[in-house]
Scaffold this active site. Structure first.
Site, short mmCIF file in Angstrom:
data_model
loop_
_atom_site.label_atom_id
_atom_site.label_comp_id
_atom_site.label_asym_id
_atom_site.label_seq_id
_atom_site.Cartn_x
_atom_site.Cartn_y
_atom_site.Cartn_z
CE LYS A 147 -2.13 -0.96 3.93
NZ LYS A 147 -1.46 -2.21 4.30
NE ARG A 171 -3.68 -1.05 10.30
CZ ARG A 171 -2.63 -0.48 9.70
NH1 ARG A 171 -2.69 0.75 9.28
NH2 ARG A 171 -1.52 -1.17 9.52
NE ARG A 197 7.93 -2.56 6.02
CZ ARG A 197 6.64 -2.30 6.09
NH1 ARG A 197 5.95 -1.99 5.01
NH2 ARG A 197 6.01 -2.38 7.24
NE ARG A 231 6.86 -0.20 10.23
CZ ARG A 231 5.69 -0.14 9.58
NH1 ARG A 231 5.62 0.44 8.39
NH2 ARG A 231 4.61 -0.66 10.10
NE ARG A 285 2.60 -4.62 11.47
CZ ARG A 285 3.54 -4.38 10.56
NH1 ARG A 285 4.72 -4.95 10.67
NH2 ARG A 285 3.31 -3.56 9.57
P1 AMP Z 1 1.36 0.78 9.17
O1 AMP Z 1 2.54 1.67 8.96
O2 AMP Z 1 0.16 1.17 8.35
O3 AMP Z 1 1.70 -0.69 9.03
O4 AMP Z 1 0.91 0.98 10.69
C1 AMP Z 1 1.78 0.69 11.75
C2 AMP Z 1 1.00 0.65 13.06
O5 AMP Z 1 0.41 1.92 13.32
C3 AMP Z 1 -0.16 -0.33 13.11
O6 AMP Z 1 0.24 -1.66 13.39
C4 AMP Z 1 -1.00 0.28 14.22
O7 AMP Z 1 -0.42 0.03 15.49
C5 AMP Z 1 -0.86 1.78 13.93
N1 AMP Z 1 -1.90 2.24 12.99
C6 AMP Z 1 -1.69 2.74 11.75
N2 AMP Z 1 -2.86 3.06 11.17
C7 AMP Z 1 -3.82 2.74 12.07
C8 AMP Z 1 -5.23 2.81 12.05
N3 AMP Z 1 -5.91 3.28 10.99
N4 AMP Z 1 -5.91 2.38 13.16
C9 AMP Z 1 -5.26 1.92 14.24
N5 AMP Z 1 -3.93 1.81 14.31
C10 AMP Z 1 -3.21 2.22 13.24
#
Ligand code: AMP
Length: 213
Positions: free
Chosen positions: A13, A88, A127, A160, A171
């Site tokens: 994404k 999400r 990654r 990360r 996740r």
């Molecule tokens: P991402 O970079 O999109 O993989 O997000 C990393 C982490 O940020 C996720 O595992 C959540 O802990 C938090 N996070 C990001 N976007 C959301 C969302 N829309 N709702 C809740 N937690 C989020």
């Protein structure tokens, strides 16, 4: 043009959102990036989010909805945006509908990326992310020219915290339970498009472009 990119962690994404941003001149809004930046800056929001993020859990709906409301009201979102990692949960999706309705706006397309879970695990464990500009690499399939150094800006790369194997499993489980139901939500709304998230990034991008234009 207002687009949502859906799909599990590691589906691509972020990569596709950056390409859409360049092609269409609309901002990429990544709640993950916003929360990571807040954590790095040690703000109240960042401190609250960090523990949950590091554990692979979702940050509270009210918190991320607040972040999104504030972001999409900004001037650069006037002609649209690409949402990457939001919504999400069903609650987030419903609140987004309400927020956009208040602004007399709606979503034009929702693109869901389908990727096999073993491929996701391989992508995420390998990654590496630039600590400064956010560019993404992969240890084997997309290594930087110099080990651990960003090709774009020269800053160092890092893994990360939530890209470690145990957290990735959490996740993916959270994705199945909380986020996958959004496909049905958007299917019912009539704007869900589905694509395979495998192949070269350019191939995937050309499929995405034909879905959103
Ligand atoms: P991402 O970079 O999109 O993989 O997000 C990393 C982490 O940020 C996720 O595992 C959540 O802990 C938090 N996070 C990001 N976007 C959301 C969302 N829309 N709702 C809740 N937690 C989020």
């Amino acid at each position: 043009m207002r687009i949502i990119l859906l799909g599990p962690p590691g589906a691509g994404k972020g990569t596709q959102a950056k390409m859409l941003k360049e092609r269409f001149g609309i901002p990429q809004i990544s709640t993950g990036d916003i929360l990571r930046k807040a954590a790095q800056d040690n703000t109240k929001l960042g401190r609250q989010a960090k523990t949950l993020m590091d554990a692979g859990k979702l940050v509270q709906d009210d918190t991320v909805i607040g972040v999104i409301r504030e972001r999409i009201a900004q001037e650069d979102c006037r002609n649209g945006f690409v949402l990457d990692g939001f919504p999400r949960t069903i609650v987030q999706a419903e609140k987004l509908v309400d927020t956009l309705k208040d602004m007399d706006l709606s979503i034009d397309a929702v693109v869901d990326f389908v990727v096999d879970s073993q491929v996701l695990i391989n992508r995420l464990t390998g990654r590496r992310t630039c600590s400064d500009c956010g560019a993404m690499y992969h240890e084997t399939s997309r290594p930087p020219r110099i080990r651990n150094v960003c090709d774009v800006c020269g800053a160092s790369l890092y893994q990360r915290e939530d890209d470690k194997e145990e957290t990735i499993k959490k996740r993916l489980e959270v994705y199945q339970n909380e986020t996958a139901p959004l496909k049905e939500f958007y299917r019912k709304q009539g704007n869900l498009k589905t694509t395979q998230g495998c192949g070269s990034v350019e191939e995937i991008f050309s499929r995405v472009c034909s879905m959103v234009t």
